[in-house]
Design a protein around this motif. Sequence first.
Motif, short mmCIF file in Angstrom:
data_model
loop_
_atom_site.label_atom_id
_atom_site.label_comp_id
_atom_site.label_asym_id
_atom_site.label_seq_id
_atom_site.Cartn_x
_atom_site.Cartn_y
_atom_site.Cartn_z
N LEU A 5 0.82 -1.21 0.00
CA LEU A 5 0.00 0.00 0.00
C LEU A 5 0.86 1.26 0.00
O LEU A 5 0.47 2.28 -0.59
CB LEU A 5 -0.93 -0.01 1.21
N VAL A 6 2.02 1.21 0.64
CA VAL A 6 2.91 2.37 0.65
C VAL A 6 3.41 2.66 -0.77
O VAL A 6 3.47 3.82 -1.20
CB VAL A 6 4.11 2.13 1.60
N ILE A 7 3.73 1.61 -1.53
CA ILE A 7 4.19 1.80 -2.91
C ILE A 7 3.04 2.34 -3.78
O ILE A 7 3.25 3.23 -4.61
CB ILE A 7 4.74 0.48 -3.49
N HIS A 8 1.85 1.82 -3.56
CA HIS A 8 0.68 2.36 -4.27
C HIS A 8 0.50 3.84 -3.94
O HIS A 8 0.23 4.66 -4.82
CB HIS A 8 -0.59 1.59 -3.87
N ALA A 9 0.61 4.17 -2.66
CA ALA A 9 0.45 5.56 -2.22
C ALA A 9 1.54 6.44 -2.82
O ALA A 9 1.29 7.61 -3.16
CB ALA A 9 0.48 5.63 -0.70
N ALA A 10 2.76 5.90 -2.94
CA ALA A 10 3.85 6.68 -3.53
C ALA A 10 3.53 7.04 -4.98
O ALA A 10 3.83 8.16 -5.44
CB ALA A 10 5.16 5.88 -3.46
N ALA A 11 2.91 6.11 -5.72
CA ALA A 11 2.51 6.41 -7.10
C ALA A 11 1.45 7.52 -7.12
O ALA A 11 1.47 8.40 -8.00
CB ALA A 11 1.95 5.15 -7.77
N ASP A 12 0.53 7.50 -6.16
CA ASP A 12 -0.46 8.59 -6.05
C ASP A 12 0.24 9.92 -5.78
O ASP A 12 -0.14 10.96 -6.33
CB ASP A 12 -1.45 8.30 -4.91
N GLY A 13 1.25 9.89 -4.92
CA GLY A 13 2.00 11.11 -4.61
C GLY A 13 2.73 11.64 -5.83
O GLY A 13 2.77 12.86 -6.06
N PHE A 14 3.28 10.74 -6.64
CA PHE A 14 3.93 11.16 -7.88
C PHE A 14 2.94 11.87 -8.79
O PHE A 14 3.27 12.91 -9.39
CB PHE A 14 4.51 9.93 -8.59
N ALA A 15 1.74 11.34 -8.87
CA ALA A 15 0.70 11.98 -9.69
C ALA A 15 0.40 13.37 -9.19
O ALA A 15 0.31 14.33 -9.98
CB ALA A 15 -0.57 11.12 -9.67
N LEU A 16 0.23 13.52 -7.90
CA LEU A 16 -0.12 14.82 -7.33
C LEU A 16 1.00 15.83 -7.51
O LEU A 16 0.76 17.00 -7.83
CB LEU A 16 -0.47 14.66 -5.85
N GLY A 17 2.25 15.39 -7.33
CA GLY A 17 3.38 16.28 -7.52
C GLY A 17 3.48 16.78 -8.95
O GLY A 17 3.73 17.97 -9.20
N ALA A 18 3.24 15.88 -9.92
CA ALA A 18 3.27 16.27 -11.33
C ALA A 18 2.13 17.23 -11.65
O ALA A 18 2.29 18.17 -12.43
CB ALA A 18 3.18 15.02 -12.21
N ALA A 67 2.11 8.88 5.20
CA ALA A 67 3.21 9.79 4.85
C ALA A 67 3.76 9.55 3.45
O ALA A 67 4.41 10.44 2.89
CB ALA A 67 4.33 9.66 5.88
N ALA A 68 3.53 8.37 2.88
CA ALA A 68 4.16 8.01 1.60
C ALA A 68 3.78 8.97 0.48
O ALA A 68 4.66 9.53 -0.20
CB ALA A 68 3.77 6.58 1.22
N ALA A 69 2.49 9.17 0.26
CA ALA A 69 2.05 10.04 -0.85
C ALA A 69 2.50 11.49 -0.67
O ALA A 69 3.01 12.09 -1.62
CB ALA A 69 0.53 9.95 -1.01
N PRO A 70 2.33 12.11 0.52
CA PRO A 70 2.79 13.49 0.68
C PRO A 70 4.29 13.66 0.44
O PRO A 70 4.72 14.63 -0.21
CB PRO A 70 2.43 13.81 2.14
N ILE A 71 5.11 12.74 0.95
CA ILE A 71 6.56 12.86 0.78
C ILE A 71 6.95 12.77 -0.69
O ILE A 71 7.73 13.58 -1.21
CB ILE A 71 7.29 11.77 1.60
N VAL A 72 6.37 11.78 -1.40
CA VAL A 72 6.69 11.62 -2.83
C VAL A 72 6.14 12.80 -3.64
O VAL A 72 6.77 13.24 -4.61
CB VAL A 72 6.14 10.28 -3.35
N ALA A 73 4.97 13.32 -3.25
CA ALA A 73 4.39 14.46 -3.97
C ALA A 73 5.32 15.68 -3.89
O ALA A 73 5.60 16.34 -4.90
CB ALA A 73 3.02 14.80 -3.39
N ILE A 74 5.78 15.99 -2.69
CA ILE A 74 6.69 17.13 -2.51
C ILE A 74 7.99 16.91 -3.26
O ILE A 74 8.49 17.81 -3.96
CB ILE A 74 6.95 17.37 -1.01
N ALA A 75 8.56 15.70 -3.15
CA ALA A 75 9.82 15.39 -3.84
C ALA A 75 9.66 15.51 -5.35
O ALA A 75 10.52 16.08 -6.04
CB ALA A 75 10.29 13.99 -3.45
N THR A 76 8.55 14.98 -5.88
CA THR A 76 8.30 15.02 -7.33
C THR A 76 8.23 16.46 -7.83
O THR A 76 8.84 16.82 -8.85
CB THR A 76 7.00 14.29 -7.68
N TYR A 77 7.47 17.28 -7.11
CA TYR A 77 7.31 18.68 -7.52
C TYR A 77 8.65 19.41 -7.60
O TYR A 77 8.98 20.04 -8.60
CB TYR A 77 6.37 19.41 -6.56
N PHE A 78 9.44 19.30 -6.54
CA PHE A 78 10.71 20.04 -6.50
C PHE A 78 11.75 19.45 -7.45
O PHE A 78 12.58 20.18 -8.00
CB PHE A 78 11.24 20.12 -5.07
#
Length: 290
Positions: free
Chosen positions: A129-142, A193-204
């Motif tokens: 689920l953390v990996i799934h959430a990380a993919a969601d975070g990538f989407a949000l960051g983009a 925390a997975a999606a928010p962290i990946v979202a912020i990282a992806t954006y920057f």
Amino acid sequence: MDGGWSITLISVAMFVGCFLLGFIPLLFRLSERSLHFISILGAGFLCGTALAITIPEGVGLMQESWTHQNASLSVVNETSRAPSPQMWIGVTLTFGFIFMFVVDQLASYFSMCGKTNPNSDAITATLGLVIHAAADGFALGAVVATGQVTVQVIVFLAVILHKAPAAFGLVAFLMHAGLEKKFIQGHLLAFSAAAPIVAIATYFILHATCSSFQKQLSATGIGMLFSGGTFLFVATVHVLPDIISSNGRVRADHPSGQRQPQSHLGWKESVTLVLGVGLPVLLALGLHDD
């Protein structure tokens, strides 16, 4: 609002919302049928968001990048022309779909390997689920990198609606596995925390690595299309089949007292799914960026 502040606020809201939603099974007992309908609505919203928002938006950004690149090349050489982005559009969508397929298969494999150990099962479920959430975070960051508020709102809602039943299901599974409350909270914290962290990282990362406007358009478009592929897999291959296969268990109130297997959704479930698919389209029509 500045993009950095936007992604930070959105990520904080996502983390708090997901963590609080995950606490609900610890505080209140939700019926299986209620969770069933939330899952259907979330799956529909993911499908609608992929088909009506992320994929068209990603294609538009790739086309815009191609136009800018051709305009730049024509200044140097009138006969120069950048290759069409159509191939990359298909490749990126497919890669997003395959990526989630591999993640899903690996999670299932490790779950089978550790099925004799409840703690291994809990770790495997949380990791998947953390990996799934990380993919969601990538989407949000983009999405935030595009600067379009409409798309940000819709994708944020899609992610939250998808994460709500996932958080419920994770906590319920961990409770069933017999984990102590403090360990359940730790697993929920990692998932939230997975999606928010990946979202912020992806954006920057997108902003730091894209030196030109054309490259930023292209990178953001690729991120959107990759996310569309992951959304389609999660909704159509992972969530919906699970919902349909569990439909008989939800209908366990049959007079005979036996489960009644169903190969299709009932009319209420079907309406809920169609509503979930249609909501992103209505939101896209009702919210307009200036």
